[in-house]
Design a protein around this motif. Structure first.
Motif, PDB file in Angstrom:
ATOM      1  N   VAL A  79       3.076   9.079  -7.338  1.00 38.74           N
ATOM      2  CA  VAL A  79       3.109   9.735  -8.640  1.00 38.74           C
ATOM      3  C   VAL A  79       4.217  10.776  -8.697  1.00 38.74           C
ATOM      4  O   VAL A  79       4.981  10.860  -9.666  1.00 38.74           O
ATOM      5  CB  VAL A  79       1.743  10.376  -8.943  1.00 38.74           C
ATOM      6  CG1 VAL A  79       1.831  11.282 -10.174  1.00 38.74           C
ATOM      7  CG2 VAL A  79       0.693   9.297  -9.169  1.00 38.74           C
ATOM      8  N   LEU A 130      -2.847   3.329  -2.931  1.00 40.69           N
ATOM      9  CA  LEU A 130      -2.826   2.346  -4.018  1.00 40.69           C
ATOM     10  C   LEU A 130      -2.161   1.064  -3.546  1.00 40.69           C
ATOM     11  O   LEU A 130      -1.124   1.108  -2.863  1.00 40.69           O
ATOM     12  CB  LEU A 130      -2.059   2.890  -5.223  1.00 40.69           C
ATOM     13  CG  LEU A 130      -2.608   4.146  -5.907  1.00 40.69           C
ATOM     14  CD1 LEU A 130      -1.722   4.507  -7.091  1.00 40.69           C
ATOM     15  CD2 LEU A 130      -4.043   3.927  -6.351  1.00 40.69           C
ATOM     16  N   LEU A 188      -6.077   4.665 -13.016  1.00 42.88           N
ATOM     17  CA  LEU A 188      -5.062   5.641 -13.405  1.00 42.88           C
ATOM     18  C   LEU A 188      -5.361   6.100 -14.827  1.00 42.88           C
ATOM     19  O   LEU A 188      -5.489   5.275 -15.737  1.00 42.88           O
ATOM     20  CB  LEU A 188      -3.665   5.019 -13.339  1.00 42.88           C
ATOM     21  CG  LEU A 188      -2.538   5.803 -14.018  1.00 42.88           C
ATOM     22  CD1 LEU A 188      -2.284   7.125 -13.289  1.00 42.88           C
ATOM     23  CD2 LEU A 188      -1.263   4.962 -14.090  1.00 42.88           C
ATOM     24  N   ARG A 219     -11.047   6.169  -7.688  1.00 49.85           N
ATOM     25  CA  ARG A 219     -11.407   4.822  -7.224  1.00 49.85           C
ATOM     26  C   ARG A 219     -12.837   4.515  -7.645  1.00 49.85           C
ATOM     27  O   ARG A 219     -13.763   5.299  -7.401  1.00 49.85           O
ATOM     28  CB  ARG A 219     -11.267   4.720  -5.707  1.00 49.85           C
ATOM     29  CG  ARG A 219     -11.748   3.390  -5.128  1.00 49.85           C
ATOM     30  CD  ARG A 219     -11.172   3.138  -3.755  1.00 49.85           C
ATOM     31  NE  ARG A 219      -9.729   2.938  -3.829  1.00 49.85           N
ATOM     32  CZ  ARG A 219      -8.960   2.745  -2.756  1.00 49.85           C
ATOM     33  NH1 ARG A 219      -9.494   2.736  -1.539  1.00 49.85           N
ATOM     34  NH2 ARG A 219      -7.657   2.561  -2.900  1.00 49.85           N
ATOM     35  N   THR A 238       0.837  -1.192   0.000  1.00 44.30           N
ATOM     36  CA  THR A 238       0.000   0.000   0.000  1.00 44.30           C
ATOM     37  C   THR A 238       0.876   1.248   0.000  1.00 44.30           C
ATOM     38  O   THR A 238       1.785   1.375   0.834  1.00 44.30           O
ATOM     39  CB  THR A 238      -0.919   0.006   1.230  1.00 44.30           C
ATOM     40  OG1 THR A 238      -1.739  -1.172   1.199  1.00 44.30           O
ATOM     41  CG2 THR A 238      -1.815   1.229   1.224  1.00 44.30           C
ATOM     42  N   ALA A 252      -1.026   7.511  -3.036  1.00 43.37           N
ATOM     43  CA  ALA A 252      -1.064   7.724  -4.482  1.00 43.37           C
ATOM     44  C   ALA A 252      -0.315   8.984  -4.898  1.00 43.37           C
ATOM     45  O   ALA A 252       0.458   8.965  -5.862  1.00 43.37           O
ATOM     46  CB  ALA A 252      -2.513   7.780  -4.955  1.00 43.37           C
ATOM     47  N   THR A 253      -0.532  10.080  -4.200  1.00 42.37           N
ATOM     48  CA  THR A 253       0.094  11.345  -4.582  1.00 42.37           C
ATOM     49  C   THR A 253       1.609  11.256  -4.507  1.00 42.37           C
ATOM     50  O   THR A 253       2.331  11.652  -5.439  1.00 42.37           O
ATOM     51  CB  THR A 253      -0.408  12.485  -3.685  1.00 42.37           C
ATOM     52  OG1 THR A 253      -1.833  12.563  -3.782  1.00 42.37           O
ATOM     53  CG2 THR A 253       0.205  13.816  -4.109  1.00 42.37           C
ATOM     54  N   ILE A 295      -5.597  14.057  -8.023  1.00 38.80           N
ATOM     55  CA  ILE A 295      -5.488  12.870  -7.178  1.00 38.80           C
ATOM     56  C   ILE A 295      -5.960  13.218  -5.773  1.00 38.80           C
ATOM     57  O   ILE A 295      -5.567  14.251  -5.211  1.00 38.80           O
ATOM     58  CB  ILE A 295      -4.031  12.352  -7.111  1.00 38.80           C
ATOM     59  CG1 ILE A 295      -3.466  12.113  -8.518  1.00 38.80           C
ATOM     60  CG2 ILE A 295      -3.950  11.066  -6.295  1.00 38.80           C
ATOM     61  CD1 ILE A 295      -1.988  11.802  -8.544  1.00 38.80           C
ATOM     62  N   ILE A 327      -6.146   9.959 -10.802  1.00 44.12           N
ATOM     63  CA  ILE A 327      -6.371   8.655 -10.173  1.00 44.12           C
ATOM     64  C   ILE A 327      -7.666   8.739  -9.386  1.00 44.12           C
ATOM     65  O   ILE A 327      -7.828   9.612  -8.525  1.00 44.12           O
ATOM     66  CB  ILE A 327      -5.212   8.245  -9.247  1.00 44.12           C
ATOM     67  CG1 ILE A 327      -3.891   8.174 -10.032  1.00 44.12           C
ATOM     68  CG2 ILE A 327      -5.507   6.893  -8.605  1.00 44.12           C
ATOM     69  CD1 ILE A 327      -2.698   7.767  -9.193  1.00 44.12           C
ATOM     70  N   LYS A 359       5.416  -0.932  -6.414  1.00 44.27           N
ATOM     71  CA  LYS A 359       5.888   0.445  -6.600  1.00 44.27           C
ATOM     72  C   LYS A 359       6.713   0.595  -7.868  1.00 44.27           C
ATOM     73  O   LYS A 359       6.503   1.506  -8.678  1.00 44.27           O
ATOM     74  CB  LYS A 359       6.713   0.877  -5.383  1.00 44.27           C
ATOM     75  CG  LYS A 359       7.213   2.330  -5.438  1.00 44.27           C
ATOM     76  CD  LYS A 359       7.939   2.684  -4.139  1.00 44.27           C
ATOM     77  CE  LYS A 359       8.348   4.163  -4.103  1.00 44.27           C
ATOM     78  NZ  LYS A 359       9.337   4.503  -5.108  1.00 44.27           N
ATOM     79  N   ASP A 411      -8.746   0.793  -8.655  1.00 45.33           N
ATOM     80  CA  ASP A 411      -8.187   2.140  -8.746  1.00 45.33           C
ATOM     81  C   ASP A 411      -7.870   2.407 -10.205  1.00 45.33           C
ATOM     82  O   ASP A 411      -7.247   1.577 -10.883  1.00 45.33           O
ATOM     83  CB  ASP A 411      -6.926   2.255  -7.893  1.00 45.33           C
ATOM     84  CG  ASP A 411      -7.244   2.261  -6.407  1.00 45.33           C
ATOM     85  OD1 ASP A 411      -8.188   2.964  -6.013  1.00 45.33           O
ATOM     86  OD2 ASP A 411      -6.549   1.555  -5.652  1.00 45.33           O
TER      87      ASP A 411
END
Length: 362
Positions: free
Chosen positions: A232, A255, A294, A287, A225, A228-229, A249, A285, A259, A292
């Protein structure tokens, strides 16, 4: 199996020989069972052919010496043998095949003209078999040649991808050291050189992924896990600083991805959007209920419908600036996560959309 069923159906047309036809059907079913149980190695399967000719002879006898129904099966058996065995076995089959055809005719007292039909049927059967065997042999040789070429190609790709990473690391180290000595004007050229070494490194990683996917059919992932931010933004540090990239996002979104593989997906999509589309490039991104999503969108001229359907194929859109592996690798990495990768039309531009299934709770 088919011959056995036909023998049983033959009872309807010739009930007077029902007992013989039942024997033929039993022989066919037993022969089929033996063929399914035997290992298809060595010369053991060739013995099935000899037994098959014997059953054909029994069939001719059961029909009172009428070979019109069994002659085609003799040719069919020869054709089957041609697909599996070398030509010397086909030639060796001449004796049992000829006996299987002639003996029932002689026993049932058929006229010389009928018996003489063997002089026509047997040459036709062996000729057809030899032609099929030659074609099958050529196809097997081509398949083996292609397998050797593919093995060589895979080895070359793997070697190239591995060997290029060492020199690239040295070049990058030298460029990073030079950053402390160059003038501000030269810094731009140095930054460009660093970006290109990063691009070459990613291409080497892509080639390695290509080799791994081709060899094993799947990739092993290390999913966890991640915010997300942050994920990216970390990935996009490899993209040039002046690129017009915008984010949409949720700061709280997490996410469940590998990775490194997620970064490869994002960099491939963003790099393509910058190269072929027009700014701004939007990374979004969201949900949904099960995944999820992208989305990397550009505002360029878009992609024709007929090309979008094959966009994620291997070497589908290679050109002067690439080899056409990027989007194919994106799809493979998405599928390794259990997700999908598609291209969707936008006005203007196009959006590359990758979905990652949500983490399953115990």
């Amino acid at each position: 199996m088919v011959a056995g069923l036909l023998a049983l159906l033959g009872i309807l047309n010739d009930p007077g020989h029902a007992d013989r036809l039942v024997i033929v059907a039993i022989c066919d079913f037993v022969l089929a069972a033996v063929a399914l149980s035997l290992p298809w190695t060595g010369l053991q399967p060739a013995l099935i052919g000899v037994a098959g000719f014997a059953v054909i002879g029994i069939s001719t006898w059961s029909f009172g010496g009428v070979a019109t129904g069994t002659g085609p099966f003799l040719v069919l058996l020869y054709a089957w043998a041609a697909l599996h065995f070398p030509r010397w076995i086909l030639l060796a089959y001449l004796v049992p095949a000829t006996l299987a055809y002639l003996v029932p005719l002689i026993i049932t007292g058929q006229p010389p003209m009928v018996i003489g039909s063997a002089s026509v049927l047997m040459p036709i059967a062996i000729t057809v078999a030899l032609l099929i065997e030659a074609q099958a042999r050529h196809l097997r040789d081509d398949r083996e040649r292609l397998a050797r070429i593919e093995q060589w190609r895979s080895g070359m790709v793997s070697t190239l991808a591995h060997d290029i990473r060492g020199p690239l690391s040295i070049v990058r180290n030298v460029l990073e050291e030079l950053q402390f000595t160059v003038t501000p004007d030269d810094q731009k050229m140095l930054d460009a050189a660093l970006r290109q070494t990063d691009r070459m490194s990613r291409l080497a990683d892509g080639l390695l992924d290509l080799d791994r996917i081709d060899s094993s059919g799947h990739l092993r992932l290390d999913r966890a896990t991640h915010p997300a931010t942050a994920l990216v933004k970390d990935a996009l540090t490899y993209v040039r600083a002046d690129a017009d990239i915008r984010f949409d996002i949720d700061e709280t979104l997490l996410l469940y991805v590998d990775k490194q593989r997620f970064e490869q997906i994002l960099l491939n999509l963003v790099t393509n959007a910058l190269r072929y589309g027009k700014p701004p490039v939007i990374v979004r991104i969201t949900r949904t209920g099960t995944a999820d999503r992208l989305e990397v969108r550009d505002h360029g001229p878009g992609i024709p419908d007929e090309l979008r359907t094959r966009l994620f194929g291997q070497f589908a859109v290679g050109g002067p600036q690439g080899v056409g592996l990027g989007l194919w690798i994106v799809r493979q990495l998405a599928e390794a996560h259990g997700g999908t990768a598609v291209a969707e039309a936008r006005d203007p531009g196009v959006a590359m959309v990758v979905e990652f299934p949500l983490q399953q709770t115990p």
